[in-house]
Design a protein around this motif. Structure first.
Motif, PDB file in Angstrom:
ATOM      1  N   THR A  75     -19.088 -18.365   9.447  1.00 11.19           N
ATOM      2  CA  THR A  75     -18.287 -18.709  10.624  1.00 11.19           C
ATOM      3  C   THR A  75     -16.825 -18.738  10.220  1.00 11.19           C
ATOM      4  OG1 THR A  75     -18.556 -21.061  10.159  1.00 11.19           O
ATOM      5  CG2 THR A  75     -20.131 -20.073  11.678  1.00 11.19           C
ATOM      6  N   GLY A  76     -15.988 -18.717  11.183  1.00 11.67           N
ATOM      7  CA  GLY A  76     -14.559 -18.739  10.917  1.00 11.67           C
ATOM      8  C   GLY A  76     -13.814 -18.188  12.116  1.00 11.67           C
ATOM      9  N   PRO A  77     -12.540 -17.984  11.966  1.00  8.81           N
ATOM     10  CA  PRO A  77     -11.751 -17.484  13.082  1.00  8.81           C
ATOM     11  C   PRO A  77     -12.254 -16.108  13.553  1.00  8.81           C
ATOM     12  CG  PRO A  77     -10.358 -17.962  11.163  1.00  8.81           C
ATOM     13  CD  PRO A  77     -11.772 -18.175  10.762  1.00  8.81           C
ATOM     14  N   LEU A  78     -12.052 -15.862  14.825  1.00  8.12           N
ATOM     15  CA  LEU A  78     -12.448 -14.591  15.441  1.00  8.12           C
ATOM     16  C   LEU A  78     -11.853 -13.417  14.667  1.00  8.12           C
ATOM     17  CD1 LEU A  78     -13.893 -13.389  17.953  1.00  8.12           C
ATOM     18  CD2 LEU A  78     -11.677 -13.427  19.086  1.00  8.12           C
ATOM     19  N   GLY A  79     -12.682 -12.493  14.254  1.00  7.17           N
ATOM     20  CA  GLY A  79     -12.225 -11.295  13.560  1.00  7.17           C
ATOM     21  C   GLY A  79     -12.057 -11.439  12.061  1.00  7.17           C
ATOM     22  N   ARG A  80     -12.435 -12.575  11.500  1.00  9.94           N
ATOM     23  CA  ARG A  80     -12.243 -12.786  10.058  1.00  9.94           C
ATOM     24  C   ARG A  80     -13.181 -11.916   9.217  1.00  9.94           C
ATOM     25  NH1 ARG A  80     -13.002 -18.354   6.673  1.00  9.94           N
ATOM     26  NH2 ARG A  80     -12.460 -17.480   4.654  1.00  9.94           N
ATOM     27  N   TYR A  81     -14.436 -11.799   9.625  1.00  6.05           N
ATOM     28  CA  TYR A  81     -15.430 -11.058   8.843  1.00  6.05           C
ATOM     29  C   TYR A  81     -15.658  -9.683   9.458  1.00  6.05           C
ATOM     30  CZ  TYR A  81     -16.205 -15.578   6.732  1.00  6.05           C
ATOM     31  OH  TYR A  81     -16.022 -16.772   6.084  1.00  6.05           O
ATOM     32  N   LYS A  82     -15.480  -8.646   8.654  1.00  3.95           N
ATOM     33  CA  LYS A  82     -15.616  -7.256   9.101  1.00  3.95           C
ATOM     34  C   LYS A  82     -16.828  -6.620   8.417  1.00  3.95           C
ATOM     35  CE  LYS A  82     -11.698  -7.435  11.318  1.00  3.95           C
ATOM     36  NZ  LYS A  82     -11.685  -7.476  12.761  1.00  3.95           N
ATOM     37  N   ILE A  83     -17.684  -5.975   9.192  1.00  2.00           N
ATOM     38  CA  ILE A  83     -18.859  -5.325   8.617  1.00  2.00           C
ATOM     39  C   ILE A  83     -18.425  -4.060   7.883  1.00  2.00           C
ATOM     40  CG2 ILE A  83     -21.033  -4.135   9.103  1.00  2.00           C
ATOM     41  CD1 ILE A  83     -21.418  -5.991  11.480  1.00  2.00           C
ATOM     42  N   GLN A  84     -18.810  -3.974   6.604  1.00  6.75           N
ATOM     43  CA  GLN A  84     -18.495  -2.808   5.787  1.00  6.75           C
ATOM     44  C   GLN A  84     -19.728  -1.920   5.594  1.00  6.75           C
ATOM     45  OE1 GLN A  84     -17.102  -3.747   1.838  1.00  6.75           O
ATOM     46  NE2 GLN A  84     -16.144  -1.740   1.616  1.00  6.75           N
ATOM     47  N   ALA A  85     -20.925  -2.524   5.568  1.00  7.44           N
ATOM     48  CA  ALA A  85     -22.143  -1.748   5.316  1.00  7.44           C
ATOM     49  C   ALA A  85     -23.313  -2.331   6.102  1.00  7.44           C
ATOM     50  CB  ALA A  85     -22.467  -1.735   3.822  1.00  7.44           C
ATOM     51  N   ILE A  86     -24.220  -1.439   6.498  1.00 10.96           N
ATOM     52  CA  ILE A  86     -25.436  -1.809   7.215  1.00 10.96           C
ATOM     53  C   ILE A  86     -26.620  -1.211   6.478  1.00 10.96           C
ATOM     54  CG2 ILE A  86     -26.780  -1.505   9.335  1.00 10.96           C
ATOM     55  CD1 ILE A  86     -24.076  -1.292  10.840  1.00 10.96           C
ATOM     56  N   ASP A  87     -27.620  -2.032   6.216  1.00 13.08           N
ATOM     57  CA  ASP A  87     -28.898  -1.558   5.672  1.00 13.08           C
ATOM     58  C   ASP A  87     -29.956  -1.857   6.731  1.00 13.08           C
ATOM     59  OD1 ASP A  87     -31.264  -0.988   4.391  1.00 13.08           O
ATOM     60  OD2 ASP A  87     -30.810  -2.138   2.581  1.00 13.08           O
ATOM     61  N   ALA A  88     -30.345  -0.823   7.458  1.00 16.71           N
ATOM     62  CA  ALA A  88     -31.292  -0.983   8.569  1.00 16.71           C
ATOM     63  C   ALA A  88     -32.731  -0.695   8.151  1.00 16.71           C
ATOM     64  CB  ALA A  88     -30.876  -0.076   9.720  1.00 16.71           C
ATOM     65  N   THR A  89     -33.035  -0.795   6.869  1.00 18.56           N
ATOM     66  CA  THR A  89     -34.367  -0.495   6.361  1.00 18.56           C
ATOM     67  C   THR A  89     -35.443  -1.282   7.118  1.00 18.56           C
ATOM     68  OG1 THR A  89     -33.500   0.017   4.172  1.00 18.56           O
ATOM     69  CG2 THR A  89     -35.835  -0.519   4.304  1.00 18.56           C
ATOM     70  N   GLU A  90     -36.397  -0.545   7.654  1.00 21.60           N
ATOM     71  CA  GLU A  90     -37.550  -1.087   8.382  1.00 21.60           C
ATOM     72  C   GLU A  90     -37.165  -2.019   9.522  1.00 21.60           C
ATOM     73  OE1 GLU A  90     -40.165  -2.739   5.395  1.00 21.60           O
ATOM     74  OE2 GLU A  90     -40.857  -0.744   4.814  1.00 21.60           O
ATOM     75  N   SER A  91     -35.992  -1.820  10.096  1.00 21.18           N
ATOM     76  CA  SER A  91     -35.561  -2.655  11.219  1.00 21.18           C
ATOM     77  C   SER A  91     -35.999  -2.023  12.537  1.00 21.18           C
ATOM     78  CB  SER A  91     -34.044  -2.832  11.196  1.00 21.18           C
ATOM     79  OG  SER A  91     -33.403  -1.626  11.538  1.00 21.18           O
ATOM     80  N   CYS A  92     -35.824  -2.765  13.607  1.00 16.59           N
ATOM     81  CA  CYS A  92     -36.206  -2.254  14.925  1.00 16.59           C
ATOM     82  C   CYS A  92     -34.989  -1.858  15.749  1.00 16.59           C
ATOM     83  CB  CYS A  92     -37.066  -3.286  15.664  1.00 16.59           C
ATOM     84  SG  CYS A  92     -36.175  -4.772  16.176  1.00 16.59           S
ATOM     85  N   ILE A  93     -33.858  -1.540  15.083  1.00 11.23           N
ATOM     86  CA  ILE A  93     -32.695  -1.127  15.873  1.00 11.23           C
ATOM     87  C   ILE A  93     -33.012   0.177  16.588  1.00 11.23           C
ATOM     88  CG2 ILE A  93     -31.048  -2.329  14.389  1.00 11.23           C
ATOM     89  CD1 ILE A  93     -30.179   0.373  13.315  1.00 11.23           C
ATOM     90  N   MET A  94     -32.486   0.299  17.794  1.00 13.93           N
ATOM     91  CA  MET A  94     -32.732   1.493  18.604  1.00 13.93           C
ATOM     92  C   MET A  94     -31.484   1.832  19.412  1.00 13.93           C
ATOM     93  SD  MET A  94     -35.247  -0.065  21.614  1.00 13.93           S
ATOM     94  CE  MET A  94     -36.574  -0.506  20.535  1.00 13.93           C
ATOM     95  N   TYR A  95     -31.519   2.995  20.026  1.00 15.38           N
ATOM     96  CA  TYR A  95     -30.372   3.522  20.771  1.00 15.38           C
ATOM     97  C   TYR A  95     -29.778   2.493  21.724  1.00 15.38           C
ATOM     98  CZ  TYR A  95     -27.567   6.459  23.787  1.00 15.38           C
ATOM     99  OH  TYR A  95     -26.523   6.981  24.496  1.00 15.38           O
ATOM    100  N   ARG A  96     -30.629   1.759  22.375  1.00 11.37           N
ATOM    101  CA  ARG A  96     -30.177   0.781  23.372  1.00 11.37           C
ATOM    102  C   ARG A  96     -29.125  -0.182  22.817  1.00 11.37           C
ATOM    103  NH1 ARG A  96     -34.169  -3.031  26.950  1.00 11.37           N
ATOM    104  NH2 ARG A  96     -32.543  -3.782  28.331  1.00 11.37           N
TER     105      ARG A  96
END
Length: 196
Positions: A75-96
């Protein structure tokens, strides 16, 4: 006896269909985009919440550790943490849910390993996002059975993509032509193939 056997098979089949239908519905709910939430907490926080809810992991800029616990998001101020990498291994992410990626400006790396819902439209959507066209440089697509040549060719829009690892993609029909087209569009691209 045959009638009883058919009745049991029918009941088991319906239960299996019902279970699959339930999980498909739940995955769709996890991928729903809440635009008000994105405005309230910023694109990186909202995207991290979406990804972790779906079973993926994220790494924030300036951190070595992968974040996988939804309740442990920093947690912290809005915009403090920026995503640099995503590991979607075996996740259920989809187009939606891919609208969550729209505001990410620091995303450099993405791994789609054994993602049953990743398909051509996902790669096309990802590639069409201007912010990712600038920031993405590394990608893996492994064991995603719904990805075809069409989805991979769309990656040519990621003009800073330098490394692409492809493996176990049964939907790829003409791998050499696909790789040649990508290399022509992205001369700095190093493609590693393991498609047999």
């Amino acid at each position: 006896m045959k009638l009883l056997s058919r009745a049991v098979q029918s009941a088991v089949g319906q239960r299996e269909w019902s279970r699959r239908h339930f999980w498909g519905w739940l995955n769709a709910v996890f991928n729903k985009v809440d635009y008000e939430r994105i405005k309230a907490v910023g694109p990186d926080r909202a995207a991290a919440e979406w990804l972790l809810r779906c079973g993926a992991k994220v790494r924030f800029q300036g951190f070595d550790r992968w974040q996988h616990d939804y309740n442990g998001l920093p947690t912290g101020p809005l915009g403090r943490y920026k995503i640099q990498a995503i590991d979607a291994t075996e996740s259920c992410i989809m187009y939606r849910g891919f609208d969550h990626l729209d505001g990410l400006k620091h995303l450099e790396e993405i791994k789609f390993n054994k993602c049953s819902y990743i398909e051509d439209t996902c790669l096309e959507r990802l590639s069409s996002l201007e912010n990712l066209q600038e920031s993405m440089n590394t990608m893996e697509v492994v064991s995603c059975g719904n990805v075809t040549d069409k989805g991979l060719i769309a990656l040519h829009q990621l003009k800073n993509l330098e490394y692409l690892f492809l493996s176990d993609l049964p939907g790829i029909q003409d791998r050499q032509t696909t790789v040649d087209r990508l290399k022509t569009a992205l001369p700095r691209l190093d493609v590693s193939l393991d498609l047999d």
